[in-house]
Design an enzyme around this catalytic site. Sequence first.
Site: not given
Length: 186
Positions: A47, A58, A61, A89, A150, A153, A161
């Site tokens: 993930r 991005r 782009h 990790s 989670s 990620e 971003d």
Amino acid sequence: MKTTHIAASSILQELERTLQLVRPEEIEALAESVASAGAIFVAGAGRSGLMMRAFAMRLMHMGFRAYVVGESVTPGITAGDLLVIGSGSGETRTLAAMAAKAKSLGAEVAALTVVQESTLGQLASACVVVPAATKDGSTGMALTAQPMGSLFEQSLLLLLDTIILHLMDRKALEGAAMFNNHANLE
């Protein structure tokens, strides 16, 4: 329904707490490394790798030469290029070997990881420490109700971003200008 709202609220609180602990100077150093690179290569496993792929898209782009390691159209890395790796990790063997190889070829290495003292953290000239839990829960500063990696990620995607927004500001780019490089065959 109420349980779903509570879970979403909990996730948002975890993300806010985690992201507030990331050092702005580490984000700035990574953004500078990206801006000055000849080409940017990204890598990650699982993930985390998906988050890195979104970052490469991005960057493309924005007009950067950006590649995902392992794709058939990815060229070789050379001196003056940058390899950016996302790994909770910082010890994923294939990623550590990739970082060592990139350095041996004269490329710079940047890492986003939970563990600064990890193999990847030590190989990186720019390291962003994300104080989240790793997938096995054995390291990291954040307690989380979410499974495995989670929180790392999600934080990784938002931090990447953030770097894109920083680079857009530096280049005086707006989202509309980036649309010129958006896929147009679908």
